[in-house]
Design a protein around this motif. Structure first.
Motif, PDB file in Angstrom:
ATOM      1  N   ASP A   1      13.540  -4.358   1.703  1.00  0.00           N
ATOM      2  CA  ASP A   1      12.787  -3.434   2.565  1.00  0.00           C
ATOM      3  C   ASP A   1      13.596  -2.184   2.908  1.00  0.00           C
ATOM      4  O   ASP A   1      13.026  -1.091   3.046  1.00  0.00           O
ATOM      5  CB  ASP A   1      12.333  -4.129   3.853  1.00  0.00           C
ATOM      6  CG  ASP A   1      11.149  -5.063   3.609  1.00  0.00           C
ATOM      7  OD1 ASP A   1      10.558  -4.994   2.512  1.00  0.00           O
ATOM      8  OD2 ASP A   1      10.805  -5.832   4.522  1.00  0.00           O
ATOM      9  N   LYS A   2      14.915  -2.338   3.025  1.00  0.00           N
ATOM     10  CA  LYS A   2      15.728  -1.136   3.297  1.00  0.00           C
ATOM     11  C   LYS A   2      15.662  -0.186   2.111  1.00  0.00           C
ATOM     12  O   LYS A   2      15.618   1.033   2.290  1.00  0.00           O
ATOM     13  CB  LYS A   2      17.177  -1.511   3.623  1.00  0.00           C
ATOM     14  CG  LYS A   2      17.327  -1.997   5.058  1.00  0.00           C
ATOM     15  CD  LYS A   2      18.754  -1.917   5.581  1.00  0.00           C
ATOM     16  CE  LYS A   2      18.766  -2.355   7.044  1.00  0.00           C
ATOM     17  NZ  LYS A   2      20.042  -2.145   7.717  1.00  0.00           N
TER      18      LYS A   2
ATOM     19  N   ASN B   1      10.087  13.169   3.127  1.00  0.00           N
ATOM     20  CA  ASN B   1      10.863  14.395   3.399  1.00  0.00           C
ATOM     21  C   ASN B   1      10.595  15.460   2.347  1.00  0.00           C
ATOM     22  O   ASN B   1      10.414  16.628   2.662  1.00  0.00           O
ATOM     23  CB  ASN B   1      12.370  14.092   3.427  1.00  0.00           C
ATOM     24  CG  ASN B   1      12.766  13.419   4.727  1.00  0.00           C
ATOM     25  OD1 ASN B   1      12.033  13.466   5.702  1.00  0.00           O
ATOM     26  ND2 ASN B   1      13.925  12.778   4.733  1.00  0.00           N
ATOM     27  N   ASN B   2      10.574  15.020   1.082  1.00  0.00           N
ATOM     28  CA  ASN B   2      10.311  15.975  -0.001  1.00  0.00           C
ATOM     29  C   ASN B   2       8.938  16.603   0.153  1.00  0.00           C
ATOM     30  O   ASN B   2       8.756  17.794  -0.040  1.00  0.00           O
ATOM     31  CB  ASN B   2      10.379  15.273  -1.372  1.00  0.00           C
ATOM     32  CG  ASN B   2      11.804  14.933  -1.743  1.00  0.00           C
ATOM     33  OD1 ASN B   2      12.736  15.493  -1.173  1.00  0.00           O
ATOM     34  ND2 ASN B   2      11.971  14.021  -2.682  1.00  0.00           N
ATOM     35  N   LYS B   3       7.979  15.780   0.541  1.00  0.00           N
ATOM     36  CA  LYS B   3       6.608  16.265   0.703  1.00  0.00           C
ATOM     37  C   LYS B   3       6.542  17.282   1.848  1.00  0.00           C
ATOM     38  O   LYS B   3       5.912  18.333   1.736  1.00  0.00           O
ATOM     39  CB  LYS B   3       5.691  15.073   1.010  1.00  0.00           C
ATOM     40  CG  LYS B   3       4.266  15.314   0.615  1.00  0.00           C
ATOM     41  CD  LYS B   3       3.446  14.053   0.744  1.00  0.00           C
ATOM     42  CE  LYS B   3       1.982  14.426   0.773  1.00  0.00           C
ATOM     43  NZ  LYS B   3       1.223  13.804   1.802  1.00  0.00           N
TER      44      LYS B   3
ATOM     45  N   GLY C   1       0.836  -1.207   0.000  1.00  0.00           N
ATOM     46  CA  GLY C   1       0.000   0.000   0.000  1.00  0.00           C
ATOM     47  C   GLY C   1       0.872   1.259   0.000  1.00  0.00           C
ATOM     48  O   GLY C   1       0.626   2.203  -0.760  1.00  0.00           O
ATOM     49  N   LEU C   2       1.927   1.238   0.823  1.00  0.00           N
ATOM     50  CA  LEU C   2       2.842   2.388   0.883  1.00  0.00           C
ATOM     51  C   LEU C   2       3.568   2.566  -0.455  1.00  0.00           C
ATOM     52  O   LEU C   2       3.788   3.686  -0.915  1.00  0.00           O
ATOM     53  CB  LEU C   2       3.875   2.189   2.004  1.00  0.00           C
ATOM     54  CG  LEU C   2       3.343   2.300   3.437  1.00  0.00           C
ATOM     55  CD1 LEU C   2       4.400   1.835   4.440  1.00  0.00           C
ATOM     56  CD2 LEU C   2       2.926   3.725   3.752  1.00  0.00           C
TER      57      LEU C   2
ATOM     58  N   LEU D   1      10.724   5.671   0.839  1.00  0.00           N
ATOM     59  CA  LEU D   1       9.625   6.278   1.612  1.00  0.00           C
ATOM     60  C   LEU D   1      10.124   7.511   2.364  1.00  0.00           C
ATOM     61  O   LEU D   1       9.474   8.566   2.335  1.00  0.00           O
ATOM     62  CB  LEU D   1       9.049   5.268   2.616  1.00  0.00           C
ATOM     63  CG  LEU D   1       8.302   4.067   2.040  1.00  0.00           C
ATOM     64  CD1 LEU D   1       7.917   3.097   3.159  1.00  0.00           C
ATOM     65  CD2 LEU D   1       7.061   4.484   1.258  1.00  0.00           C
ATOM     66  N   SER D   2      11.287   7.383   2.997  1.00  0.00           N
ATOM     67  CA  SER D   2      11.822   8.514   3.762  1.00  0.00           C
ATOM     68  C   SER D   2      12.061   9.710   2.860  1.00  0.00           C
ATOM     69  O   SER D   2      11.702  10.836   3.204  1.00  0.00           O
ATOM     70  CB  SER D   2      13.132   8.136   4.444  1.00  0.00           C
ATOM     71  OG  SER D   2      12.900   7.093   5.346  1.00  0.00           O
TER      72      SER D   2
END
Ligand SMILES: [Fe+2]
Ligand SMILES: [Fe+2]
Length: 143
Positions: free
Chosen positions: A123-124, A135-137, A63-64, A130-131
């Motif tokens: 996953d890393k 952060n950009n958002k 989902g992410l 994701l990070s």
């Protein structure tokens, strides 16, 4: 022989790390059931307990990935599917061969190896994506 979650497995996203810790707890419950010589029914219950949570966790990660337009969602999902298939095979083997065979323990250990490798590489990489997306958002929202 407990399999512990360690800091080296941290992906840096608390929500995912917490879910991984829970998966390790459930793998340990499965390994305990096997090591203590529990019957097939109990071992299968322990596998289902692990399976239920991993299905939820995989759906959450996927989902992410979809939300953040992750370019390698497909290959990552394929790895999750492989794990789910291996768990199905393990259940089948226990049903047909019982729980005393050494290969049941080996198959369970293979699930753990898969999990560790998947977290360290796949996953890393997802967590880094994701990070940076989050952060950009956050930067866009403050400017
Ligand atoms: Fe994953
Ligand atoms: Fe994961």
């Amino acid at each position: 022989m407990a399999v512990e979650w360690g800091e080296y497995l941290s992906v840096g996203v608390a929500r995912i790390d917490d879910q991984h810790k829970e998966i390790f707890r459930r793998i340990n419950a499965l390994m305990d059931a096997i090591n203590e010589g529990d019957g097939a029914t109990q071992v299968i219950e322990a596998i289902k307990f692990l399976e239920n949570y991993t299905v939820t966790h995989f759906a959450d990660e996927e989902g992410l990935m979809a939300e953040t337009c992750y370019s390698v969602l497909g290959p990552h999902r394929k790895e999750h599917e492989k794990f789910c298939m291996d768990v199905q095979l393990l259940k089948q083997r226990i049903t047909t061969e019982g729980t005393t065979k050494m290969n049941i323990l080996k198959t369970s250990q293979a699930l753990i190896s898969w999990l560790v490798q998947h977290i360290l590489a796949t996953d890393k990489a997802l967590a880094a994506h994701l990070s940076s997306t989050w952060n950009n958002k956050a930067e866009e929202e403050t400017t």
